[in-house]
Motif scaffolding. Sequence first.
Motif: not given
Lengths: 193, 442
Positions: A103-109, A189-190, A99-100, A96-97
């Motif tokens: 993968e997400a189009p809105s991972s602004w960070y 993070g991540l 993917r974070q 999941f991390r």
Amino acid sequence: MDTTTIEPGTRAGNTRIHNTDPRFAEIMEFLTDEAYLLDRDLYFDWLKCVTEDIAYDMPARRNVYREDGSGFETTEGDEIETGGGYYAEDYKSLHFRARQNVEAPSSWYRDPAPRTHRIVSNLIVRSTPVEGEFSAESSILMFANRFDQPVADFITARRQDVIRRTKDGLRLAKRLILVDQTLLAQPFGLLFL
Amino acid sequence: MLLKHDFDHAKLMRRDGPTLADGTSFRELFDFEKREVSLRVMYDPEIHQLELDRVFGRAWIVLGHESEIPNPGDFEMRRLDEDPVIMTRAADGSINLLANICPHRGAEVCAADHGNTTRFTCPYHAWVFDNSGKLVGVPFERQMYPPNWDKSDYGLPRIACTVRHGVIFGNLSDKPMSLEDYLGDMLWYFDALYGGREWTAIPNRAGRYLVNANWKTTADQNQGDFLHVVGAHRSSYELGMFGAEGGGEEMGQYAMKISLPPSGHMLSLFEPNAKPNSLQTQEMLKARMSLPLDQRGWVVTIYPTSGCSAGMRPLPDGTMLMTRMLQSIIPYGVEHFDFSGQGVMLVPADTPRELMASLRRSPRGGGTGVSGIAMEDNNVWRSITTTARTPYAKKATLKYPAVGGPNKPEGWQGPGVIYDGFSHDDSQWHGWMHHYDVMTAG
């Protein structure tokens, strides 16, 4: 020379595998490749390097007087406590991390991506009682920077790994990350270590 | 825009408050009509110094829980805003808060984050203190000091301490108001959530890290910003964390927010999967009113920086375990704070021992540590603090124009101004009004 281990969590009594042994080079290459994948945000490729039963932990560290140990919480049997800290992951949560991260189009960070550089070194390899499993301890120094930050943040840690030989090659089965700082300059993070 | 039944603005608007070096009065930083605050407050070293006195110098701040220092001699280093404080249990069982400043020549007497000792010895001239801060020994006392030299004048500075339901609060003021007065209407909720049972800390501390932002960025969000979930945490929707993957944007905006003027504290309960006006929401409302208050997940904010949240954790056997989370954000200067540093998770003290031994702050894979969600917030807070630093910040404002007005569910018995339904900006404006109140009070 065989170093007497004083680091927490390392099993004493396992046979040292010296750097003249081909398995030492094999494991060093594995760790180098792993760092390469992570520096390039190739998280799903990195996940192929870990086993499905991976235990991936990075506990918090505190600043304690010498008589109280190395600063990690320990159980009564002197095992390092996990479950809090920065990471306490299994395969599903690592996935999941990952993917974070990408993968997400809105991972602004995560977009623009931070620039990271992992330097892995100081490898000590030992056999373990389990056939085909090795204990590998290595140091990691990771730099991370974003935007026009002129001085990168960095973090150093000692990693205590169990590396398992599978039919598909070497895989990371366990990682305990023992960080040097008690207060990190940034969350990192991540960013897997 | 001035909603009289929400808050008494008139009294506040008559105050100018302190004047900054460039001639701006604190009053000019706030627009009560439009509900706006000057962006410069998020990075102004002068305002930060004023806050250290007026906000942190008088506040009761959560420092920890008595179960973290169960035995005489146990100590934990905590920070009361920027001041390091030794939180320790004395031989008589009392909990004491001591400033980590030797009264002799100013050195630190305690160098570790935690441990057990009955004596704190200063590394400079070896003055020795016990866990109540009493000076119990000095080298060469007879040779150095007159016969009537009174050691009781030279103890470690004592910080005001109140323990309520095991939660340890500290206050830097010499004459603090009582904790009950400080909590105000929050007392009703605090007692409901923490009273009636004993709690105990479970191990596995959170990892500490600095966020490169001003403490007020997170304090503002903690006064009930639910809208940011669709922005900062949009990726969480996209990855299916809240509701169905790609779920509608209304998800996560439904909340019960309770502001408690004039205390400045608030608490909220949100339903990540609730769609407003749906049958599902009606059922959730019914369930909320029928369950005891302490069996829901509350996010509790105690001004300025403390959190005392309540939650429920599913156990392997299907039952739910009550949890409580104490946390204080620790400012490190005007543009940094430690987000998780003083966090401790509590469970009921009568939890069976076998279960207790297996409890971790987060079960493996349970999403502990620095999650993607935390990163998304940290990134935005850093961003605001960066823009607040620019000269343009004097012309820019933080805006709270979404007015919903109070909406109290029938039968709700607790105090406060209650905003139930689709979340607006009202509760956050309460937070700023309280900040104005504290900064401009005499």
